[in-house]
Design an enzyme around this catalytic site. Structure first.
Site, PDB file in Angstrom:
ATOM      1  N   SER A  12      67.604  88.177  90.485  1.00  0.00           N
ATOM      2  CA  SER A  12      66.851  87.369  90.884  1.00  0.00           C
ATOM      3  C   SER A  12      67.214  86.116  90.563  1.00  0.00           C
ATOM      4  CB  SER A  12      65.354  87.985  90.936  1.00  0.00           C
ATOM      5  OG  SER A  12      65.045  88.242  89.333  1.00  0.00           O
ATOM      6  N   GLU A  14      65.471  82.128  90.017  1.00  0.00           N
ATOM      7  CA  GLU A  14      64.105  81.117  89.957  1.00  0.00           C
ATOM      8  C   GLU A  14      64.371  79.562  90.173  1.00  0.00           C
ATOM      9  OE1 GLU A  14      61.593  82.162  86.850  1.00  0.00           O
ATOM     10  OE2 GLU A  14      60.870  79.784  86.428  1.00  0.00           O
ATOM     11  N   ASP A 105      49.786  76.491  81.776  1.00  0.00           N
ATOM     12  CA  ASP A 105      49.190  75.703  80.625  1.00  0.00           C
ATOM     13  C   ASP A 105      48.640  74.460  81.305  1.00  0.00           C
ATOM     14  OD1 ASP A 105      50.735  77.016  78.394  1.00  0.00           O
ATOM     15  OD2 ASP A 105      52.526  76.515  79.347  1.00  0.00           O
ATOM     16  N   PHE A 212      63.323  72.089  76.143  1.00  0.00           N
ATOM     17  CA  PHE A 212      62.751  73.357  77.253  1.00  0.00           C
ATOM     18  C   PHE A 212      62.210  74.264  75.754  1.00  0.00           C
ATOM     19  CE2 PHE A 212      64.770  73.155  81.534  1.00  0.00           C
ATOM     20  CZ  PHE A 212      63.967  72.333  81.630  1.00  0.00           C
ATOM     21  N   HIS A 262      66.980  87.942  85.706  1.00  0.00           N
ATOM     22  CA  HIS A 262      66.474  87.025  86.405  1.00  0.00           C
ATOM     23  C   HIS A 262      66.896  85.536  85.842  1.00  0.00           C
ATOM     24  CE1 HIS A 262      62.976  85.206  88.439  1.00  0.00           C
ATOM     25  NE2 HIS A 262      62.866  84.178  87.250  1.00  0.00           N
TER      26      HIS A 262
HETATM   27  P1  FAD Z   1      48.988  85.002  79.098  1.00  0.00           P
HETATM   28  O1  FAD Z   1      49.898  86.239  79.364  1.00  0.00           O
HETATM   29  O2  FAD Z   1      47.925  84.762  79.572  1.00  0.00           O
HETATM   30  O3  FAD Z   1      49.328  84.498  77.568  1.00  0.00           O
HETATM   31  C1  FAD Z   1      49.078  83.260  77.031  1.00  0.00           C
HETATM   32  C2  FAD Z   1      48.878  83.450  75.703  1.00  0.00           C
HETATM   33  O4  FAD Z   1      47.653  83.798  75.437  1.00  0.00           O
HETATM   34  C3  FAD Z   1      49.660  84.410  74.976  1.00  0.00           C
HETATM   35  O5  FAD Z   1      49.743  83.645  73.531  1.00  0.00           O
HETATM   36  C4  FAD Z   1      48.943  85.560  74.712  1.00  0.00           C
HETATM   37  O6  FAD Z   1      49.220  86.233  73.495  1.00  0.00           O
HETATM   38  C5  FAD Z   1      47.544  85.128  74.373  1.00  0.00           C
HETATM   39  N1  FAD Z   1      46.307  85.618  74.882  1.00  0.00           N
HETATM   40  C6  FAD Z   1      46.163  86.621  76.264  1.00  0.00           C
HETATM   41  N2  FAD Z   1      45.378  87.225  76.190  1.00  0.00           N
HETATM   42  C7  FAD Z   1      44.492  86.819  75.386  1.00  0.00           C
HETATM   43  C8  FAD Z   1      43.190  87.193  74.707  1.00  0.00           C
HETATM   44  N3  FAD Z   1      42.221  88.088  75.377  1.00  0.00           N
HETATM   45  N4  FAD Z   1      42.765  86.593  73.604  1.00  0.00           N
HETATM   46  C9  FAD Z   1      43.423  85.691  72.848  1.00  0.00           C
HETATM   47  N5  FAD Z   1      44.926  85.507  73.308  1.00  0.00           N
HETATM   48  C10 FAD Z   1      45.267  85.905  74.401  1.00  0.00           C
HETATM   49  N6  FAD Z   1      54.403  78.101  83.896  1.00  0.00           N
HETATM   50  C11 FAD Z   1      54.032  77.439  85.056  1.00  0.00           C
HETATM   51  O7  FAD Z   1      53.182  76.540  84.838  1.00  0.00           O
HETATM   52  N7  FAD Z   1      54.485  77.913  86.123  1.00  0.00           N
HETATM   53  C12 FAD Z   1      55.290  78.667  86.443  1.00  0.00           C
HETATM   54  O8  FAD Z   1      55.710  79.110  87.816  1.00  0.00           O
HETATM   55  C13 FAD Z   1      55.815  79.333  85.447  1.00  0.00           C
HETATM   56  N8  FAD Z   1      56.698  80.511  85.529  1.00  0.00           N
HETATM   57  C14 FAD Z   1      56.919  81.282  84.503  1.00  0.00           C
HETATM   58  C15 FAD Z   1      58.156  82.215  84.758  1.00  0.00           C
HETATM   59  C16 FAD Z   1      58.429  83.293  83.658  1.00  0.00           C
HETATM   60  C17 FAD Z   1      59.156  84.492  83.998  1.00  0.00           C
HETATM   61  C18 FAD Z   1      57.717  82.965  82.351  1.00  0.00           C
HETATM   62  C19 FAD Z   1      58.286  83.589  80.903  1.00  0.00           C
HETATM   63  C20 FAD Z   1      57.128  81.766  82.058  1.00  0.00           C
HETATM   64  C21 FAD Z   1      56.568  80.915  83.241  1.00  0.00           C
HETATM   65  N9  FAD Z   1      55.552  79.885  82.856  1.00  0.00           N
HETATM   66  C22 FAD Z   1      55.163  79.245  84.008  1.00  0.00           C
HETATM   67  C23 FAD Z   1      55.230  79.500  81.824  1.00  0.00           C
HETATM   68  C24 FAD Z   1      53.856  80.185  81.377  1.00  0.00           C
HETATM   69  O9  FAD Z   1      53.058  79.755  82.125  1.00  0.00           O
HETATM   70  C25 FAD Z   1      53.496  79.758  79.861  1.00  0.00           C
HETATM   71  O10 FAD Z   1      54.384  80.302  79.116  1.00  0.00           O
HETATM   72  C26 FAD Z   1      52.305  80.212  79.553  1.00  0.00           C
HETATM   73  O11 FAD Z   1      51.630  79.415  78.165  1.00  0.00           O
HETATM   74  C27 FAD Z   1      51.601  81.583  79.410  1.00  0.00           C
HETATM   75  O12 FAD Z   1      51.408  82.168  80.429  1.00  0.00           O
HETATM   76  P2  FAD Z   1      51.341  83.883  80.543  1.00  0.00           P
HETATM   77  O13 FAD Z   1      51.072  84.001  82.140  1.00  0.00           O
HETATM   78  O14 FAD Z   1      52.276  84.560  79.966  1.00  0.00           O
HETATM   79  O15 FAD Z   1      50.089  83.911  79.735  1.00  0.00           O
END
Ligand code: FAD
Length: 285
Positions: A12, A14, A105, A212, A262
């Site tokens: 895939s 991105e 974020d 990055f 990916h």
């Molecule tokens: P989560 O899974 O919610 O985790 C975030 C943090 O919180 C982690 O450190 C986790 O361990 C911690 N955590 C989770 N639950 C809890 C809890 N209950 N208590 C305490 N800590 C907790 N960013 C963008 O803005 N737009 C995008 O389109 C985008 N695409 C991405 C695609 C991929 C494949 C990847 C790997 C990253 C992408 N990102 C994107 C970046 C991503 O948004 C950031 O890495 C963000 O900081 C974390 O997102 P997440 O969905 O992994 O968060």
């Protein structure tokens, strides 16, 4: 790695929503070129707090127009259930059947998380809204998410996302292959049973890569960093070295049985086509 070997491999690409007219012209050409490789899907990122709502939609539409499977990213931090619901509805009207569900974020200066705090809550919400036939991808971090209190806690979080209904995961990019192998083994021991697809970042520009990597917590190993520093402005040498390093990484991942790749395209087709050809890849099986 054993649990990963049973999944069919898929590839895939991105993209991110272009911000300038030049960027819009580039992405159209990039999508044309990469469509020829017949990837399993093409995804487009989404700025936290809805900052790229229009740009993401427009890019998803460009993907759909090329008869490719479009997979929009959706971030939940700073958003609300109403906004996410509308997004899902709009995308469904375009024929979208799968999304990448993320926390994102909070932009600097913004402190209100809105109705969601973590990605697992978004996964639960999407599952409730869209039912079981909808595909949900989530992010995971072989080198540990920068805000995770520990590697263990990060895997527990990943598990919560899988428990909430994620079907597949894409990793943050990495250059330390052992980090991926260990992560996959630990996930297996933690009863996480979904494909964990390595995210692959081509190396074409050292300054951009270093920036990055600092932000997202991906380590550039010293032996790579030192060589990239030596090349300075010699982009041709950086590209040639980057192609060697990243294609070797991909080859070893595929040989070990990872469930596909990916590619973070950064909206450029040349580095991806070069990798694709070096690896002798074909479309989805
Ligand atoms: P989560 O899974 O919610 O985790 C975030 C943090 O919180 C982690 O450190 C986790 O361990 C911690 N955590 C989770 N639950 C809890 C809890 N209950 N208590 C305490 N800590 C907790 N960013 C963008 O803005 N737009 C995008 O389109 C985008 N695409 C991405 C695609 C991929 C494949 C990847 C790997 C990253 C992408 N990102 C994107 C970046 C991503 O948004 C950031 O890495 C963000 O900081 C974390 O997102 P997440 O969905 O992994 O968060």
């Amino acid at each position: 790695m054993e649990s990963q070997q049973k999944y069919p491999k898929h590839y895939s690409f991105e993209f991110f929503p272009p911000r300038t007219d030049k960027g819009k012209t580039t992405i159209a050409k990039t999508l044309d070129e990469l469509s020829k490789l017949k990837p399993a899907y093409m995804s487009c990122t989404y700025g936290a707090g809805g900052t790229t709502q229009v740009g993401t939609y427009d890019t998803v539409k460009l993907i759909v127009d090329r008869q490719q499977t479009a997979v929009p990213h959706i971030t939940c931090i700073g958003s609300s259930k109403g906004v996410i619901c509308n997004l899902l509805k709009t995308y469904t009207e375009l024929g979208v059947k799968r999304v990448v569900a993320l926390r994102g974020d909070l932009p600097q200066g913004q402190s209100d998380p809105g109705e969601f705090h973590y990605a697992n809550e978004l996964v639960t919400f999407i599952r409730e809204e869209m039912g079981e036939d909808f595909g949900i991808e989530v992010a995971c971090y072989p080198e540990v998410h920068p805000q995770a209190p520990s590697a263990r806690a990060d895997i527990e979080n990943f598990k919560r996302k899988v428990g909430a209904g994620a079907n597949c995961a894409i990793t943050q990019y990495f250059f330390n292959i052992d980090a991926y192998f260990r992560f996959v083994d630990e996930c297996e021991q933690s009863d996480i049973h979904i494909p964990i697809v390595p995210g692959i970042m081509p190396i074409t520009n050292y300054t951009q890569l270093a920036k990055f990597s600092d932000l997202c917590g991906a380590e550039i190993p010293r032996w790579i960093r030192k060589r990239l520093e030596d090349y300075g402005d010699d982009l041709e040498s950086i590209r040639a070295f980057g192609l060697d390093v990243v294609s070797e990484l991909c080859r070893r991942l595929l040989d070990a049985g990872c469930p596909g790749l990916h590619f973070y395209t950064l909206n450029k087709h040349e580095p991806i086509v070069a990798l694709w050809q070096r690896l002798g890849l074909k479309g989805p099986v």
